[in-house]
Motif scaffolding. Structure first.
Motif, PDB file in Angstrom:
ATOM      1  N   ARG A 246      -7.086  -0.611   2.686  1.00  0.00           N
ATOM      2  CA  ARG A 246      -7.092   0.746   2.118  1.00  0.00           C
ATOM      3  C   ARG A 246      -8.135   1.599   2.829  1.00  0.00           C
ATOM      4  O   ARG A 246      -7.869   2.744   3.193  1.00  0.00           O
ATOM      5  N   ARG A 247      -9.331   1.050   2.977  1.00  0.00           N
ATOM      6  CA  ARG A 247     -10.445   1.793   3.578  1.00  0.00           C
ATOM      7  C   ARG A 247     -10.221   2.058   5.067  1.00  0.00           C
ATOM      8  O   ARG A 247     -10.777   3.002   5.616  1.00  0.00           O
TER       9      ARG A 247
ATOM     10  N   GLU B 296       1.941   1.689  -3.459  1.00  0.00           N
ATOM     11  CA  GLU B 296       0.821   2.197  -4.261  1.00  0.00           C
ATOM     12  C   GLU B 296       0.694   3.713  -4.109  1.00  0.00           C
ATOM     13  O   GLU B 296       0.487   4.430  -5.098  1.00  0.00           O
TER      14      GLU B 296
ATOM     15  N   TRP C  12      -9.018   4.752  -1.425  1.00  0.00           N
ATOM     16  CA  TRP C  12      -8.602   4.611  -0.032  1.00  0.00           C
ATOM     17  C   TRP C  12      -9.619   5.233   0.914  1.00  0.00           C
ATOM     18  O   TRP C  12      -9.482   5.108   2.137  1.00  0.00           O
TER      19      TRP C  12
ATOM     20  N   GLU D  75      -8.295  -4.248  -0.125  1.00  0.00           N
ATOM     21  CA  GLU D  75      -9.296  -3.183  -0.249  1.00  0.00           C
ATOM     22  C   GLU D  75      -9.766  -2.714   1.126  1.00  0.00           C
ATOM     23  O   GLU D  75      -9.882  -1.504   1.379  1.00  0.00           O
TER      24      GLU D  75
ATOM     25  N   LEU E 172       0.826  -1.204   0.000  1.00  0.00           N
ATOM     26  CA  LEU E 172       0.000   0.000   0.000  1.00  0.00           C
ATOM     27  C   LEU E 172       0.867   1.263   0.000  1.00  0.00           C
ATOM     28  O   LEU E 172       0.537   2.244  -0.667  1.00  0.00           O
TER      29      LEU E 172
ATOM     30  N   GLY F 196      -6.881   4.818   4.818  1.00  0.00           N
ATOM     31  CA  GLY F 196      -7.129   6.089   4.139  1.00  0.00           C
ATOM     32  C   GLY F 196      -7.641   7.199   5.039  1.00  0.00           C
ATOM     33  O   GLY F 196      -7.036   8.284   5.094  1.00  0.00           O
TER      34      GLY F 196
END
Length: 134
Positions: free
Chosen positions: A86-87, A21, A129, A83, A18, A90
């Protein structure tokens, strides 16, 4: 504004990927904030909860860099998809950048502070994110 990332992680989670990314997607942020001469450096870390990971943010006037160090417990990442990670990361990261943009030691104007946060949020949104707004 220059942008760079690093990671320091254990075996749980995808924090290293991440961070990579984020780094790969930073060109638009850097271009949109090029009027801000300083740098933003983000460290993503996953650590065992017994180490009591605590995130921090500070502006280093000597190096003209906003340091954002997001630390999460490995146990909070365990079993989450990339995923979902990320959430999770973020909004935490955006909150830290927002807090750091208000540093009293940084010489940024109000417009520059708002630009940093807005463009960082835009970058995170493009990367999915941030949770979708209802």
């Amino acid at each position: 504004m220059e942008f760079d990332t690093t990671s320091d992680t254990g075996w749980i989670g995808d924090v290293r990927e991440l961070a990579h990314e984020l780094s790969e997607s930073s060109t638009a942020f850097a271009q949109a904030t090029e009027s801000v001469s300083d740098a933003l450096f983000v460290a993503l870390r996953s650590l065992p909860s017994e180490l009591s990971p605590r995130s921090f943010v500070r502006y280093d006037r000597r190096d003209a860099v906003l340091l954002v160090d997001l630390r999460v417990a490995e146990e909070d990442l365990s079993g989450l998809t990339m995923e979902e990670q990320r959430r999770l990361l973020g909004p935490l990261l955006l909150a830290l950048v927002s807090r750091g943009s208000r540093s009293r030691t940084a010489t940024w104007s109000g417009e520059e502070r708002a630009l940093i946060v807005a463009e960082f949020e835009r970058m995170l949104s493009r990367l999915s994110w941030l949770p979708d707004e209802a």
